[in-house]
Scaffold this motif. Sequence first.
Motif, mmCIF file in Angstrom:
data_model
loop_
_atom_site.group_PDB
_atom_site.id
_atom_site.type_symbol
_atom_site.label_atom_id
_atom_site.label_comp_id
_atom_site.label_asym_id
_atom_site.label_seq_id
_atom_site.Cartn_x
_atom_site.Cartn_y
_atom_site.Cartn_z
ATOM 1 N N LEU A 81 49.055 54.501 74.612
ATOM 2 C CA LEU A 81 48.271 54.628 73.391
ATOM 3 C C LEU A 81 47.128 53.611 73.380
ATOM 4 C CD1 LEU A 81 51.245 55.053 70.900
ATOM 5 C CD2 LEU A 81 49.564 56.809 71.518
ATOM 6 N N GLY A 82 45.931 54.090 73.210
ATOM 7 C CA GLY A 82 44.750 53.238 73.226
ATOM 8 C C GLY A 82 44.022 53.245 74.549
ATOM 9 N N GLN A 83 44.701 53.656 75.621
ATOM 10 C CA GLN A 83 44.133 53.608 76.970
ATOM 11 C C GLN A 83 43.899 55.004 77.552
ATOM 12 O OE1 GLN A 83 46.737 49.523 77.857
ATOM 13 N NE2 GLN A 83 46.758 51.160 79.370
ATOM 14 N N GLU A 84 44.068 56.025 76.742
ATOM 15 C CA GLU A 84 43.998 57.396 77.252
ATOM 16 C C GLU A 84 42.657 57.732 77.895
ATOM 17 O OE1 GLU A 84 46.448 57.571 73.331
ATOM 18 O OE2 GLU A 84 44.753 56.450 74.138
ATOM 19 N N TYR A 85 41.589 57.121 77.400
ATOM 20 C CA TYR A 85 40.251 57.456 77.887
ATOM 21 C C TYR A 85 40.024 57.003 79.336
ATOM 22 C CZ TYR A 85 39.057 52.523 77.244
ATOM 23 O OH TYR A 85 39.030 51.159 77.343
ATOM 24 N N VAL A 86 40.829 56.079 79.825
ATOM 25 C CA VAL A 86 40.618 55.562 81.180
ATOM 26 C C VAL A 86 40.834 56.667 82.224
ATOM 27 C CG1 VAL A 86 41.328 53.875 82.906
ATOM 28 C CG2 VAL A 86 41.166 53.199 80.492
ATOM 29 N N PRO A 87 42.016 57.283 82.300
ATOM 30 C CA PRO A 87 42.186 58.339 83.312
ATOM 31 C C PRO A 87 41.370 59.586 83.025
ATOM 32 C CG PRO A 87 44.123 58.229 81.896
ATOM 33 C CD PRO A 87 43.280 57.031 81.562
ATOM 34 N N VAL A 88 41.108 59.867 81.738
ATOM 35 C CA VAL A 88 40.281 61.033 81.414
ATOM 36 C C VAL A 88 38.860 60.833 81.925
ATOM 37 C CG1 VAL A 88 39.307 62.409 79.536
ATOM 38 C CG2 VAL A 88 41.697 61.693 79.433
ATOM 39 N N SER A 89 38.359 59.618 81.814
ATOM 40 C CA SER A 89 37.029 59.310 82.338
ATOM 41 C C SER A 89 36.986 59.452 83.854
ATOM 42 C CB SER A 89 36.628 57.887 81.958
ATOM 43 O OG SER A 89 36.571 57.710 80.561
ATOM 44 N N LEU A 90 38.038 59.012 84.517
ATOM 45 C CA LEU A 90 38.050 58.961 85.976
ATOM 46 C C LEU A 90 38.340 60.299 86.640
ATOM 47 C CD1 LEU A 90 39.908 55.585 86.561
ATOM 48 C CD2 LEU A 90 37.604 56.147 87.344
#
Length: 309
Positions: free
Chosen positions: A51-60
């Motif tokens: 939670l809070g870090q979801e954008y990291v793998p979605v960006s990559l």
Amino acid sequence: MSTLTEHVTGQRLAELPDDDLRTLFMIRRFEQKLLELFGRGALNGTTHTCLGQEYVPVSLEPLLDPHDFVFSNHRGHGHYLARYDDPEGLLAEIMGREGAVCDGVGGSQHILRDRYLSTGVQGQSLPVAAGVALKLKRTEPGLLACAYIGDGTWGEGAVYEALNMARLWGLPLLVVVEHNGIAQTTPTTDQMAGTIADRAAAFGVRHHRVTTTDVHMIRQELTPLLSHVREACEPLVVEFATHRIGPHSKGDDTRPDDVVQHARDNDWYHAYLSAFPEQAEPLDSQARDRVNRITDDVIARPLSTWRDR
């Protein structure tokens, strides 16, 4: 999709395609559902949400080739879901039900699917990823090995051994550091001297720090850097300055209230809902409904059975 808006923290966000937002919201709702299930005693063991870090793998994910290797860690549900869009299989794995990715024996932390592997052992993935990167360099040039670690993992000697070999041997190794400022219950400031950038520099490894949650901007920053990893066979450390919204695992959050509130104030979720409500709110609602339907279906399944592979 170039529209920019500014949310309450002053960060400007680029409008995202529906597919990206759909994945972001699906991961958020999936993780929230896990905590709910644990809270009512429907799950055993433990789990570590992103939670809070979801954008990291979605960006990559769009920057990774389907044949790249991805090495995840204990907080890896988002890494898996960004790569495979398979909440059914992952939830079944965590619950030990039919349809589980690994027949229910891997659970929350230890997943193997194609070229995706996760482990709950801190630092274990990096030397393995270095070895895989060496194999890719020799047999499948242009591919890379991507390993996700946290800031707390820099206390493990295997990290430095892997960086040393990666630089000496010229390996296509991408190290993604999700720096959320706390290692289980210990603030980074209490357990890490110096910076991750300086530690990478000690081995001559290139470092890039990402401070935004803007998925579009992150991809713009990282696209040429990842291309260089592939073409020049040089390792890269990408450090995300991110925030952990939820507890370390199920409910062991020892952080002061103001620290938790600061993380919530910088949450990508509220930023995108605030910036693009007409686009984001329906997709968030759809993600919630999808996860609820999947949960009902998985709970109704029989227990999984180990198959000798």
